[in-house]
Design an enzyme around this catalytic site. Structure first.
Site, PDB file in Angstrom:
ATOM      1  N   LYS A  52      -5.900  66.430  -7.426  1.00  0.00           N
ATOM      2  CA  LYS A  52      -5.774  66.775  -8.849  1.00  0.00           C
ATOM      3  C   LYS A  52      -4.363  66.456  -9.342  1.00  0.00           C
ATOM      4  O   LYS A  52      -4.188  65.869 -10.413  1.00  0.00           O
ATOM      5  CB  LYS A  52      -6.120  68.257  -9.071  1.00  0.00           C
ATOM      6  CG  LYS A  52      -7.599  68.552  -8.868  1.00  0.00           C
ATOM      7  CD  LYS A  52      -7.936  70.037  -8.848  1.00  0.00           C
ATOM      8  CE  LYS A  52      -9.414  70.239  -8.486  1.00  0.00           C
ATOM      9  NZ  LYS A  52      -9.803  71.650  -8.353  1.00  0.00           N
ATOM     10  N   GLN A  96      -7.343  77.472  -7.727  1.00  0.00           N
ATOM     11  CA  GLN A  96      -8.241  76.833  -6.770  1.00  0.00           C
ATOM     12  C   GLN A  96      -9.021  77.881  -5.984  1.00  0.00           C
ATOM     13  O   GLN A  96      -8.447  78.849  -5.483  1.00  0.00           O
ATOM     14  CB  GLN A  96      -7.423  75.928  -5.821  1.00  0.00           C
ATOM     15  CG  GLN A  96      -8.264  75.078  -4.888  1.00  0.00           C
ATOM     16  CD  GLN A  96      -9.107  74.025  -5.604  1.00  0.00           C
ATOM     17  OE1 GLN A  96      -8.770  73.567  -6.692  1.00  0.00           O
ATOM     18  NE2 GLN A  96     -10.221  73.641  -5.013  1.00  0.00           N
ATOM     19  N   ASP A 119     -11.232  74.637 -15.975  1.00  0.00           N
ATOM     20  CA  ASP A 119     -12.343  74.601 -15.014  1.00  0.00           C
ATOM     21  C   ASP A 119     -13.662  74.989 -15.688  1.00  0.00           C
ATOM     22  O   ASP A 119     -14.741  74.743 -15.147  1.00  0.00           O
ATOM     23  CB  ASP A 119     -12.093  75.606 -13.874  1.00  0.00           C
ATOM     24  CG  ASP A 119     -11.572  74.940 -12.606  1.00  0.00           C
ATOM     25  OD1 ASP A 119     -11.864  73.751 -12.406  1.00  0.00           O
ATOM     26  OD2 ASP A 119     -10.879  75.623 -11.837  1.00  0.00           O
TER      27      ASP A 119
END
Ligand code: GUN
Length: 292
Positions: A52, A96, A119
């Protein structure tokens, strides 16, 4: 049969984002900034987050990686989330997953300002998505919609069968495919591990989105001629043939299913490469304050 090349679409979209970032910066506006919180040293999470951060660099975003050891308290993590919510320089951020067991993932997700939740995991975003309001759509479903669009795949009035009912793929995918817009306007059936005679439904399907996490689950005799098959499976299977010691297996028995399809995604190189790109597109939206 046409192969849906997710890798090349992802490369193309990265170039498009990079071009847009150039224009944003050239007119004196702020460079989009994605922050990522990584807790502990899980191998998979380390790799995902490193990818990412690298992709942010490729498209010209600013990125920040905030690391904590495995023993960080929930309180400290929630404080950091609050700090990122309030930091005007950060457009969007992710925590995460998975998190260590002593931390409630749901509590952390719900602490994120939904306007920075790139997200798309916050219940506010999930709710907005299901009623068609501006929102961040989570990476995998968003990547699949983009593939359908880029290959001009017809969806209106089609029967879409979603295999799997997870919160991050199956459920949002079903909601999106029935949305009153393109790509959508489908009649949607959701099948899962308790569905009886799954082939009864898959044989009726114009579009199958396989996201059960069962390697090679979908066989040729379960698919109708001319179907569109999207394979979301990414199960790691031990392999002596690869350097890493494993290979990725999709949910579709590709070799036998592909000849029957009008379009099909391979594994790897289909849906996978689109997911990080979706996160980048969400960050671009966050930078433009498009979700409010
Ligand atoms: N862990 C596995 N996939 C994801 C993802 O898309 N986002 C976050 N935050 N964690 C993950």
């Amino acid at each position: 049969m046409k192969l849906i090349d997710g890798k090349s679409v992802a490369t193309q979209i990265k170039l498009e984002i990079a071009e847009e970032v150039k224009q944003i910066v050239a007119r004196g506006d702020k460079r989009p900034h994605l922050a990522a919180i990584l807790v502990g040293h899980d191998g998979g999470s380390e790799t995902y987050v490193a990818n990412k951060v690298r992709t942010c660099e490729e498209v010209g975003f600013k990125s920040s990686l905030i690391r904590y050891e495995e023993d960080v308290t929930e309180e400290d993590l929630l404080k950091k989330v609050q700090e990122l919510n309030e930091n005007p320089d950060v457009d969007g951020f992710i925590v995460q997953l998975p998190l260590p067991r002593h931390i409630s993932e749901q509590k952390v997700i719900e602490a994120i300002d939904y306007r920075k939740d790139v997200d798309g995991f916050h219940p506010e975003n999930v709710g907005r998505m299901s009623i068609g309001l501006p929102c961040f759509v989570s990476a995998t479903p968003s990547g699949i919609l983009e593939l359908l669009k880029r290959y001009n795949i017809e969806t209106s009035g089609k029967h879409c069968v979603v295999l799997g009912r997870s919160n991050i793929v199956g459920k949002p995918m079903a909601a999106l495919m029935m949305q009153k817009e393109y790509p959508g306007d489908c009649t949607v059936t959701v099948c899962h591990s308790r569905t009886k005679n799954i082939e009864k439904y898959t044989l009726e399907a114009d579009i199958i989105i396989a996201a059960m996490g069962v390697p090679e689950f979908l066989k040729a005799d379960m698919v109708k001629e001319g179907a569109v098959v999207i394979d979301v499976g990414t199960t790691r299977i031990p392999s002596e043939k690869t350097k890493s010691g494993f290979k990725l297996s999709g949910d579709v028995a590709f070799d036998e299913v592909a000849p029957k399809c009008s379009f099909i995604t391979p594994v790897p190189g289909g849906v996978g490469p689109m997911t990080i790109v979706s996160l980048m597109r969400n960050t671009l939206l966050a930078g433009k304050k498009a979700i409010y």
